[in-house]
Design a protein around this motif. Structure first.
Motif, mmCIF file in Angstrom:
data_model
loop_
_atom_site.group_PDB
_atom_site.id
_atom_site.type_symbol
_atom_site.label_atom_id
_atom_site.label_comp_id
_atom_site.label_asym_id
_atom_site.label_seq_id
_atom_site.Cartn_x
_atom_site.Cartn_y
_atom_site.Cartn_z
ATOM 1 N N ALA A 230 -132.531 23.967 64.241
ATOM 2 C CA ALA A 230 -133.758 23.324 63.765
ATOM 3 C C ALA A 230 -134.843 23.428 64.830
ATOM 4 C CB ALA A 230 -133.485 21.866 63.424
ATOM 5 N N PRO A 231 -135.990 24.021 64.525
ATOM 6 C CA PRO A 231 -137.041 24.201 65.533
ATOM 7 C C PRO A 231 -137.600 22.870 66.019
ATOM 8 C CG PRO A 231 -137.422 25.584 63.593
ATOM 9 C CD PRO A 231 -136.361 24.610 63.226
ATOM 10 N N ASP A 232 -137.943 22.805 67.308
ATOM 11 C CA ASP A 232 -138.650 21.633 67.807
ATOM 12 C C ASP A 232 -140.146 21.855 67.630
ATOM 13 O OD1 ASP A 232 -139.480 23.374 69.813
ATOM 14 O OD2 ASP A 232 -137.958 22.688 71.234
ATOM 15 N N MET A 233 -140.927 20.837 67.949
ATOM 16 C CA MET A 233 -142.359 20.902 67.686
ATOM 17 C C MET A 233 -143.028 22.019 68.500
ATOM 18 S SD MET A 233 -142.847 18.816 65.334
ATOM 19 C CE MET A 233 -144.618 18.962 65.284
ATOM 20 N N PHE A 234 -142.567 22.232 69.736
ATOM 21 C CA PHE A 234 -143.195 23.251 70.569
ATOM 22 C C PHE A 234 -142.939 24.658 70.016
ATOM 23 C CE2 PHE A 234 -143.287 25.989 74.414
ATOM 24 C CZ PHE A 234 -144.613 25.775 74.770
ATOM 25 N N SER A 235 -141.751 24.868 69.431
ATOM 26 C CA SER A 235 -141.412 26.199 68.909
ATOM 27 C C SER A 235 -142.268 26.584 67.708
ATOM 28 C CB SER A 235 -139.929 26.249 68.539
ATOM 29 O OG SER A 235 -139.642 25.372 67.475
ATOM 30 N N TYR A 236 -142.887 25.583 67.048
ATOM 31 C CA TYR A 236 -143.748 25.893 65.901
ATOM 32 C C TYR A 236 -144.968 26.710 66.322
ATOM 33 C CZ TYR A 236 -141.356 23.151 62.344
ATOM 34 O OH TYR A 236 -140.441 22.699 61.430
ATOM 35 N N ASP A 371 -137.219 29.163 73.550
ATOM 36 C CA ASP A 371 -135.762 29.089 73.671
ATOM 37 C C ASP A 371 -135.134 30.186 72.804
ATOM 38 O OD1 ASP A 371 -133.044 28.417 73.603
ATOM 39 O OD2 ASP A 371 -133.478 26.279 73.774
ATOM 40 N N TYR A 374 -133.917 30.057 68.947
ATOM 41 C CA TYR A 374 -134.774 30.115 67.756
ATOM 42 C C TYR A 374 -135.065 31.544 67.301
ATOM 43 C CZ TYR A 374 -135.627 25.290 69.169
ATOM 44 O OH TYR A 374 -135.460 23.977 69.531
ATOM 45 N N THR A 409 -131.811 24.790 57.200
ATOM 46 C CA THR A 409 -132.264 24.310 58.507
ATOM 47 C C THR A 409 -133.710 24.694 58.784
ATOM 48 O OG1 THR A 409 -130.006 24.536 59.344
ATOM 49 C CG2 THR A 409 -131.758 24.343 60.981
#
Length: 562
Positions: A230-236, A371, A374, A409
């Motif tokens: 599940a992506p975190d906010m920064f990965s968006y 990361d 992702y 996910t």
């Protein structure tokens, strides 16, 4: 005539039962044909990879490959000349048949596309099986309706059922097949389309899953080498960047197809069959360089997953350079195949291009601090974004990616990527590519030649399929436009939201070259044709009608001019 019409449109119940029964037969027919086709296509991909690998080890025999490609181009060009309805992937022609714009001899299309597209796969072209599977399934639906002597309206439903069964069987993705029927084939949801799609797809997929083990093939056909976090906010932020790049690449692909198509139209030697030499020769050159330039792209997409053994690099080059070369090769051959009208699928090659772009961008984003966990998510998002930008079918893109991976996910970032692709396409005023190709086919085939404006007056009969339906939810004949409605002596200006009631008198205008078929098709839907002088006089506002060019838009919007 009136007695016959009432008998046909007896009750909506019997009509629904008829659709389910014929839909199940279509699903069985399409399930057998498309399963056999995809099994042979899989064998063809393995065969061509082995042959090209052998030629790389024995370059003295390479000239024999190009002789075979030359002969294949001439033969397949001749087949396409003889059966023009199998030109390209076959999806635009199938959509035209579902909308009543095109008609074809189903047995010619079925056998022609089956043989010609398989030949391109065996010869090592970048040819997917999904597009031809849709046309083969649609031809099965056409044939089922013809053999059972169903009316035009039922035939169009069955072509839809067969087409979405073809896609569902090819991908083992029933929900994707049904989404394709609503969003791409008819661009609307109606109970009849749902019944046909549901009954055909269920029977077709069950048939597939019974036949494949008997042939020694596995039932699964999903992408199983991917692992999603599940992506975190920064990965968006990285996802947004990747989606934008893929969307612009999709726009470039779209315009390049039609620019190249114009260039191919100028190639006229050997009565136009000579244009086939270019894609076939390119396939030979690229196939000798990398195995990933061949076939549809299933193996390529699988190799990009983090749980796979990895992609096979080209000439010991770095991974990023290998991915770049594969993207460029796939991009070029897919554009050339579509432009030249090679009878092969580009559905999965488009997904493969998007997936490769995602893998390439994930390497870049990892260098920028993303990361690596992702990376697989980004590949799927880019695949859906590139597809949606070109095809303009966002729901199909979302459902397809989720169903092929069996993972929810990354649903939210996929929706975001698809939305970006769709919006970027709108900014550049692109149309759905299959609709744009269909327009060209309709023009080439002179479908509207000899057509003239006809007016038909009808009365809605109780129990007919039109009763209780909004105008926009009814499958009208191609180019039909409801211009006036009289209810109990009171004229009503109809629009897409107007719900028909028993006793309503309609004035319908349309462009057609076959008045009898046009009128009968309307009668099957509504219930009763009114003779001259019968019923209330048409209101004065019925005279101004949409032009022939506006009629298709009126049909899709339920008779409401925008």
């Amino acid at each position: 005539m009136r007695k016959k019409i009432r008998k046909i449109g007896d009750t909506a119940y019997h009509y629904g039962v008829q659709l389910v029964a014929v839909g199940a037969l279509t699903g069985l027919f399409a399930g057998i044909a498309v399963t056999l086709y995809n099994v042979l296509a899989s064998i063809g991909e393995d065969f061509s990879r082995d042959i090209y690998a052998l030629l790389r080890e024995n370059p003295a025999f390479v000239p024999l490959l190009f002789v075979a490609l030359f002969l294949g181009a001439i033969v397949i060009g001749g087949v396409v000349k003889f059966i023009p309805m199998i030109r390209g992937s076959g999806i635009p022609q199938t959509e035209g048949a579902t909308r009543g714009l095109l008609h074809f001899r189903w047995y010619q299309v079925l056998t022609g596309m089956f043989a010609a597209s398989l030949a391109t796969i065996f010869l090592g072209l970048s040819a997917g099986s999904e597009g031809p599977s849709i046309q083969i399934g649609g031809a099965c639906g056409y044939g089922t309706a013809d053999l059972l002597r169903r009316k035009e309206t039922v035939r169009r439903y069955q072509i839809t059922g067969g087409a979405c069964t073809g896609l569902a069987v090819a991908f083992n993705a029933p929900v994707t097949g049904m989404a394709f029927a609503f969003e791409e084939a008819h661009k609307r949801f109606t109970p009849e389309v749902f019944v046909c799609a549901f009954s055909s797809v269920i029977v077709g997929v069950l048939t597939r899953n019974l036949l494949r083990p008997l042939m020694g093939f596995s039932v699964e056909s999903t992408f199983t080498t991917f692992s999603f976090a599940a992506p975190d906010m920064f990965s968006y932020l990285y996802i947004l960047l990747a989606a934008l790049v893929c969307a612009f690449a999709g726009v470039g692909f779209y315009f390049l197809v039609f620019r190249t198509k114009k260039l191919f139209a100028k190639i006229t030697f050997w009565k136009g069959t000579g244009k086939m030499l270019i894609p076939f020769m390119l396939a030979g050159v690229f196939g000798l360089i990398t195995v990933y330039a061949m076939g549809g792209g299933h193996e390529l997409i699988q190799a990009l997953g983090s749980k796979s053994e990895g992609i096979e690099v080209i000439f010991s080059s770095p991974l990023w350079l290998t991915l770049l070369i594969v993207v460029v090769f796939k991009f070029i051959v897919s554009v050339v195949n579509m432009s030249a009208g090679v009878p092969c699928g580009v559905f999965i090659p488009m997904l493969a291009i998007g997936a490769c772009l995602g893998a390439l961008l994930s390497l870049l984003c990892i260098q920028m601090g993303m990361d690596p966990v992702y990376a697989d998510v980004m590949i799927m998002i880019c695949m859906a974004t590139f597809f949606t930008t070109i095809v303009k079918a966002p729901v199909t893109g979302i459902v397809m990616v989720v169903e092929l991976t069996w993972s929810f996910t990354f649903l939210l970032p996929v929706v975001m990527g698809v939305a970006i692709g769709y919006l970027i396409g709108d900014v550049f005023h692109t149309q759905p590519i299959y609709d744009k190709l269909l327009e060209g086919i309709v023009e080439e085939q002179n479908v509207r030649e000899g057509a003239k404006k006809e007016t038909v007056r009808l009365r809605v009969v109780k129990g007919s399929t039109g009763e209780g339906r909004a105008i926009r939810d009814i499958l009208w004949p191609s180019d039909a436009l409801v211009v006036a409605l009289n209810r109990g002596g009171t004229p009503i200006v109809p629009d897409g939201e107007t719900v028909l009631e028993a006793g309503d008198e309609l004035v319908i205008v349309g462009e057609t070259s076959d008045y009898k078929s046009f009128a009968e098709d309307l009668a099957v839907t509504v219930g009763e044709i009114l003779k001259e002088g019968e019923g209330a006089p048409a209101p004065s506002h019925a005279a101004p009608s949409a032009s022939a060019d506006e009629s298709p838009e009126g049909q899709e919007n339920g008779g409401k001019k925008e």
